[in-house]
Scaffold this active site. Sequence first.
Site, PDB file in Angstrom:
ATOM      1  N   CYS A   2      27.848 -27.560 -66.389  1.00 55.94           N
ATOM      2  CA  CYS A   2      27.683 -28.355 -65.165  1.00 55.94           C
ATOM      3  C   CYS A   2      27.898 -27.477 -63.923  1.00 55.94           C
ATOM      4  CB  CYS A   2      28.615 -29.572 -65.170  1.00 55.94           C
ATOM      5  SG  CYS A   2      30.225 -29.317 -64.416  1.00 55.94           S
ATOM      6  N   CYS A   5      31.450 -26.336 -63.297  1.00 53.51           N
ATOM      7  CA  CYS A   5      31.847 -25.294 -64.270  1.00 53.51           C
ATOM      8  C   CYS A   5      31.249 -23.952 -63.853  1.00 53.51           C
ATOM      9  CB  CYS A   5      31.397 -25.674 -65.670  1.00 53.51           C
ATOM     10  SG  CYS A   5      32.467 -26.898 -66.467  1.00 53.51           S
ATOM     11  N   HIS A  93      31.853 -33.902 -63.206  1.00 52.10           N
ATOM     12  CA  HIS A  93      33.002 -33.038 -63.492  1.00 52.10           C
ATOM     13  C   HIS A  93      34.062 -33.552 -62.532  1.00 52.10           C
ATOM     14  CE1 HIS A  93      34.684 -28.721 -64.244  1.00 52.10           C
ATOM     15  NE2 HIS A  93      35.591 -29.378 -63.531  1.00 52.10           N
ATOM     16  N   HIS A  95      36.484 -34.631 -59.857  1.00 56.77           N
ATOM     17  CA  HIS A  95      36.857 -33.989 -58.597  1.00 56.77           C
ATOM     18  C   HIS A  95      37.478 -35.012 -57.665  1.00 56.77           C
ATOM     19  CE1 HIS A  95      32.639 -35.249 -58.417  1.00 56.77           C
ATOM     20  NE2 HIS A  95      32.826 -35.516 -57.134  1.00 56.77           N
TER      21      HIS A  95
HETATM   22  P1  5GP Z   1      30.447 -37.147 -55.946  1.00 55.59           P
HETATM   23  O1  5GP Z   1      29.375 -37.961 -55.314  1.00 55.59           O
HETATM   24  O2  5GP Z   1      30.094 -36.732 -57.356  1.00 55.59           O
HETATM   25  O3  5GP Z   1      31.814 -37.782 -55.861  1.00 55.59           O
HETATM   26  O4  5GP Z   1      30.594 -35.846 -55.064  1.00 55.59           O
HETATM   27  C1  5GP Z   1      29.956 -34.642 -55.348  1.00 55.59           C
HETATM   28  C2  5GP Z   1      30.176 -33.754 -54.151  1.00 55.59           C
HETATM   29  O5  5GP Z   1      29.879 -32.429 -54.522  1.00 55.59           O
HETATM   30  C3  5GP Z   1      29.303 -34.094 -52.956  1.00 55.59           C
HETATM   31  O6  5GP Z   1      30.124 -34.387 -51.815  1.00 55.59           O
HETATM   32  C4  5GP Z   1      28.451 -32.850 -52.760  1.00 55.59           C
HETATM   33  O7  5GP Z   1      28.242 -32.551 -51.398  1.00 55.59           O
HETATM   34  C5  5GP Z   1      29.272 -31.776 -53.450  1.00 55.59           C
HETATM   35  N1  5GP Z   1      28.512 -30.680 -54.025  1.00 55.59           N
HETATM   36  C6  5GP Z   1      27.433 -30.792 -54.851  1.00 55.59           C
HETATM   37  N2  5GP Z   1      27.008 -29.568 -55.221  1.00 55.59           N
HETATM   38  C7  5GP Z   1      27.841 -28.666 -54.633  1.00 55.59           C
HETATM   39  C8  5GP Z   1      27.901 -27.246 -54.640  1.00 55.59           C
HETATM   40  O8  5GP Z   1      27.113 -26.546 -55.272  1.00 55.59           O
HETATM   41  N3  5GP Z   1      28.880 -26.654 -53.890  1.00 55.59           N
HETATM   42  C9  5GP Z   1      29.787 -27.399 -53.194  1.00 55.59           C
HETATM   43  N4  5GP Z   1      30.713 -26.705 -52.505  1.00 55.59           N
HETATM   44  N5  5GP Z   1      29.762 -28.739 -53.165  1.00 55.59           N
HETATM   45  C10 5GP Z   1      28.800 -29.374 -53.872  1.00 55.59           C
HETATM   46 ZN    ZN Z   2      32.020 -28.991 -65.594  1.00 55.52          ZN
END
Ligand code: 5GP
Ligand code: ZN
Length: 118
Positions: A2, A5, A93, A95
């Site tokens: 992912c 990861c 993953h 967070h």
């Molecule tokens: P979710 O919607 O899954 O809670 O949040 C995923 C978060 O990961 C989003 O706020 C998005 O901007 C962030 N994100 C996605 N891909 C990347 C990446 O490659 N680098 C960083 N620094 N943040 C990412």
């Molecule tokens: Zn992962």
Amino acid sequence: MCIFCKIVQGEIPCNKVHENDEFLAFHDVNPKAPIHILVIPKKHIDKFQNVTPELMAKMTPFIQEVAKILELDQRGYRLIVNNGEDGGQEVMHLHFHILGGTKLLWPQLTPDENKKYL
Ligand code: 5GP
Ligand code: ZN
């Protein structure tokens, strides 16, 4: 593997704030607040629903350390976990989002608007 990861492995770069053996904190690429940090376990766990109390017990002080490093500990911040599809989780993953750096808005729904969601 992912996307988070790959960040842990160094295959995708990130703007790192803090790390230890088990956790990594870095700036969100698409910030929703003046300060928007993601805190992840280095081990792949898909979502909050599946995290163990033992890992959370270690993650909690790490999140608090990150808040101190960014000087958010006094004025405050918002901690968000989007869990699963209905929770709006896009990266599977685990967070934690730390949002801060300003007084954040909180949606103020009217009673009628509330009925749509509850
Ligand atoms: P979710 O919607 O899954 O809670 O949040 C995923 C978060 O990961 C989003 O706020 C998005 O901007 C962030 N994100 C996605 N891909 C990347 C990446 O490659 N680098 C960083 N620094 N943040 C990412
Ligand atoms: Zn992962």
